[in-house]
Design an enzyme around this catalytic site. Structure first.
Site, PDB file in Angstrom:
ATOM      1  N   GLU A 131       0.594  -1.242  -0.127  1.00 35.93           N
ATOM      2  CA  GLU A 131       0.049  -0.023   0.054  1.00 35.93           C
ATOM      3  C   GLU A 131       0.845   1.165   0.057  1.00 35.93           C
ATOM      4  OE1 GLU A 131      -4.132  -1.649   2.114  1.00 35.93           O
ATOM      5  OE2 GLU A 131      -2.385  -1.218   3.412  1.00 35.93           O
TER       6      GLU A 131
ATOM      7  N   CYS B  14       3.529   8.297   1.229  1.00 38.87           N
ATOM      8  CA  CYS B  14       4.128   7.365   1.998  1.00 38.87           C
ATOM      9  C   CYS B  14       4.451   6.027   1.385  1.00 38.87           C
ATOM     10  CB  CYS B  14       3.090   6.962   3.444  1.00 38.87           C
ATOM     11  SG  CYS B  14       3.640   5.807   4.411  1.00 38.87           S
TER      12      CYS B  14
ATOM     13  N   CYS C 261       6.756  -7.668   6.471  1.00 39.65           N
ATOM     14  CA  CYS C 261       7.765  -7.184   7.464  1.00 39.65           C
ATOM     15  C   CYS C 261       8.195  -8.369   8.578  1.00 39.65           C
ATOM     16  CB  CYS C 261       7.546  -5.923   8.184  1.00 39.65           C
ATOM     17  SG  CYS C 261       9.070  -5.071   9.144  1.00 39.65           S
TER      18      CYS C 261
ATOM     19  N   CYS D  88       6.942  -6.305  14.982  1.00 43.94           N
ATOM     20  CA  CYS D  88       6.515  -5.185  16.192  1.00 43.94           C
ATOM     21  C   CYS D  88       5.082  -5.557  16.735  1.00 43.94           C
ATOM     22  CB  CYS D  88       6.676  -3.564  15.830  1.00 43.94           C
ATOM     23  SG  CYS D  88       8.269  -3.248  15.330  1.00 43.94           S
TER      24      CYS D  88
ATOM     25  N   CYS E 286       1.935  -3.555  15.233  1.00 42.89           N
ATOM     26  CA  CYS E 286       1.919  -2.996  13.704  1.00 42.89           C
ATOM     27  C   CYS E 286       1.152  -4.220  13.140  1.00 42.89           C
ATOM     28  CB  CYS E 286       3.402  -2.842  13.239  1.00 42.89           C
ATOM     29  SG  CYS E 286       3.317  -2.612  11.520  1.00 42.89           S
TER      30      CYS E 286
ATOM     31  N   CYS F 205      -0.854   5.038  10.048  1.00 40.34           N
ATOM     32  CA  CYS F 205       0.396   4.454  10.498  1.00 40.34           C
ATOM     33  C   CYS F 205      -0.045   3.045  11.118  1.00 40.34           C
ATOM     34  CB  CYS F 205       1.231   5.278  11.439  1.00 40.34           C
ATOM     35  SG  CYS F 205       1.428   6.854  11.189  1.00 40.34           S
TER      36      CYS F 205
HETATM   37  N1  SAH Z   1       9.522  -0.169   9.339  1.00 38.98           N
HETATM   38  C1  SAH Z   1       9.760   1.194   9.387  1.00 38.98           C
HETATM   39  C2  SAH Z   1       8.806   2.111   8.684  1.00 38.98           C
HETATM   40  C3  SAH Z   1       7.303   1.807   8.426  1.00 38.98           C
HETATM   41  S1  SAH Z   1       6.587   2.136   9.966  1.00 38.98           S
HETATM   42  C4  SAH Z   1       9.699   1.436  10.921  1.00 38.98           C
HETATM   43  O1  SAH Z   1       9.072   0.962  11.831  1.00 38.98           O
HETATM   44  O2  SAH Z   1       9.891   2.680  11.262  1.00 38.98           O
HETATM   45  C5  SAH Z   1       5.982   3.775  10.189  1.00 38.98           C
HETATM   46  C6  SAH Z   1       5.822   4.016  11.599  1.00 38.98           C
HETATM   47  O3  SAH Z   1       4.333   3.966  12.011  1.00 38.98           O
HETATM   48  C7  SAH Z   1       6.763   3.472  12.433  1.00 38.98           C
HETATM   49  O4  SAH Z   1       7.239   4.671  13.580  1.00 38.98           O
HETATM   50  C8  SAH Z   1       5.941   2.320  13.203  1.00 38.98           C
HETATM   51  O5  SAH Z   1       6.537   2.372  14.529  1.00 38.98           O
HETATM   52  C9  SAH Z   1       4.476   3.160  13.198  1.00 38.98           C
HETATM   53  N2  SAH Z   1       3.512   2.361  13.533  1.00 38.98           N
HETATM   54  C10 SAH Z   1       3.433   0.873  13.141  1.00 38.98           C
HETATM   55  N3  SAH Z   1       2.315   0.408  13.590  1.00 38.98           N
HETATM   56  C11 SAH Z   1       1.368   1.519  14.082  1.00 38.98           C
HETATM   57  C12 SAH Z   1       0.077   1.572  14.544  1.00 38.98           C
HETATM   58  N4  SAH Z   1      -0.619   0.482  14.847  1.00 38.98           N
HETATM   59  N5  SAH Z   1      -0.272   2.716  15.254  1.00 38.98           N
HETATM   60  C13 SAH Z   1       0.526   3.931  15.207  1.00 38.98           C
HETATM   61  N6  SAH Z   1       1.682   3.829  14.281  1.00 38.98           N
HETATM   62  C14 SAH Z   1       2.154   2.689  14.119  1.00 38.98           C
HETATM   63 FE1  SF4 Z   2       8.170  -3.701  10.357  1.00 43.74          FE
HETATM   64 FE2  SF4 Z   2       5.779  -2.605  11.364  1.00 43.74          FE
HETATM   65 FE3  SF4 Z   2       7.967  -2.875  13.105  1.00 43.74          FE
HETATM   66 FE4  SF4 Z   2       7.995  -1.018  10.919  1.00 43.74          FE
HETATM   67  S1  SF4 Z   2       6.634  -0.973  12.862  1.00 43.74           S
HETATM   68  S2  SF4 Z   2       9.654  -2.541  11.577  1.00 43.74           S
HETATM   69  S3  SF4 Z   2       6.832  -1.944   9.437  1.00 43.74           S
HETATM   70  S4  SF4 Z   2       6.846  -4.455  11.897  1.00 43.74           S
END
Ligand code: SAH
Ligand code: SF4
Length: 369
Positions: free
Chosen positions: A91, A104, A111, A115, A118, A344
């Protein structure tokens, strides 16, 4: 098979043209047609000799990604879902603001970092995107938005590598895409307007600083290793001391004189005054120079089955106040496009029967467009 010219930065295209027996300046012309003007049909490239156009038609093409769906949010945010084959989708989100237009971009299908908060992480890793697939998101969005608005000038002024995936775990494909964004013959974006967001792949942060220093955002989410190990499992490999040192080192090369820390606000998990004070201590230690940084607090965007909740607006404000009072510039990210699941951490694509890197069957998630 034809060569997809979206796979090359300018140096790559020059090398390819030379290998075809063409002069270097032809590569510049071609690159400008593709990225500056958004043209994909060689027949329209009027300043290229007819013989070259015919030759290109036989050996090369300019292929973007097939669109699966498009959603327009009430706030003007647009989300495209692209098919990248084998049941995987990625996306891309366009976020218009009065003074800028931000795209974005995704760097991977899924991934591997995983996390806990996420949605992309929950689906597991499928594969790295190619340079062509990364830059196609910008090529397509810019061209589409210009056509829709009937303008010739640039619509997208900023790029953030904050879509699906960990960009620094797809380094080889990422760098030519970034170089194309920055190139004056490409998109001509300044280094300050291109941001790579990382969960903290320490060795690659160092390389990025040397190879292609753009603005850097680091996803921090916790002030201690104990908590960060759980929220961002990559922390087990690259703990906070190393991560913060890598941030300090990056500043020697960075186009901005600060690092942006992203911090996802999770109710009762990482959002208390104790956490805020610990963060201050982390970036402004008593026995060392402060680390020049800004904080961007992101209220957690829930997705199905996460089991987590968003901190209350009052809690986010109180947390921000502690950081601000310590002299750290802190912003609270406005949630955009959440009515179309474009905020995000809500990007999931449509994923079926995915197998992750270790060969395990990853969780199947279907987000319907
Ligand atoms: N993988 C990279 C970039 C993609 S995520 C990273 O983790 O930095 C982009 C941002 O969205 C990151 O700061 C991530 O921690 C945040 N993010 C992921 N899941 C989220 C959620 N459910 N709510 C708010 N922010 C989130
Ligand atoms: Fe991967 Fe989501 Fe963690 Fe970014 S926030 S590193 S996209 S799992």
């Amino acid at each position: 098979m034809k060569t997809n010219l979206l796979d090359f930065d300018l140096d790559g295209l020059v090398a390819w043209c030379l290998a075809q027996g063409e002069k270097k300046f032809r590569a510049v012309q071609l690159f400008r047609w593709i990225h500056h003007k958004g043209v994909s049909d060689f027949a329209q490239m009027s300043d290229l000799a007819q013989s070259l156009r015919t030759k290109l038609q036989a050996s090369a093409d300019i292929v973007s990604l097939p669109v699966v769906s498009r959603h327009d949010s009430a706030d003007g945010t647009i989300k495209w879902m692209f098919d990248v084959g084998q049941g995987n989708a990625i996306e891309t989100v366009f976020i218009p603001e009065t003074d800028r237009g931000t795209l974005c971009i995704s760097s991977q299908a899924g991934c591997a970092v995983g996390c806990t908060f996420c949605s992309t992480g929950a689906q597991g890793f499928s594969r790295n995107l190619t340079t062509a697939e990364i830059i196609a998101q910008l090529w397509f969005a810019e061209r589409t938005l210009r056509q829709e608005r009937g303008v010739d000038e640039r619509v997208i002024s900023n790029v953030v590598m904050m879509g699906m995936g960990e960009p620094l775990q797809n380094y080889a494909a990422l760098v030519p895409a970034l170089k194309t964004m920055l190139d004056d013959h490409g998109y001509g974006l300044s280094r300050r307007r291109v941001t790579v967001s990382t969960s903290g792949v320490v060795p690659m942060m160092e390389r990025l600083g040397l190879d292609c220093p753009v603005a850097l955002a680091v996803s921090l989410h916790a002030p201690s290793d104990a908590l960060r190990d759980v929220l961002v499992p990559l922390n087990i490999k690259y703990p906070l001391t190393e991560l913060l040192q890598a941030c300090r080192d990056y500043l020697d090369h960075a186009p901005r004189d600060f690092i942006t820390f992203e911090y996802c606000m999770l109710d009762g998990v990482n959002d208390t005054d104790i956490h805020a004070n610990a963060l201050v201590e982390l970036v402004r230690p008593r026995n060392a120079e402060p680390l020049p940084c800004k904080f961007n607090l992101i209220p957690f965007n829930p997705y199905p089955a996460s089991g987590l909740t968003r901190s209350s607006p009052e809690r986010v404000k109180a947390f921000a106040a502690i950081l601000s009072e310590a002299g750290i510039v802190t912003t609270i990210r406005k949630t955009r496009g959440d009515d179309i699941a474009a905020a995000c951490g809500q990007l999931a694509g449509e994923v079926q029967d995915r197998t992750d890197v270790s060969g395990r069957r990853a969780k199947t998630i279907r987000i319907h467009a």
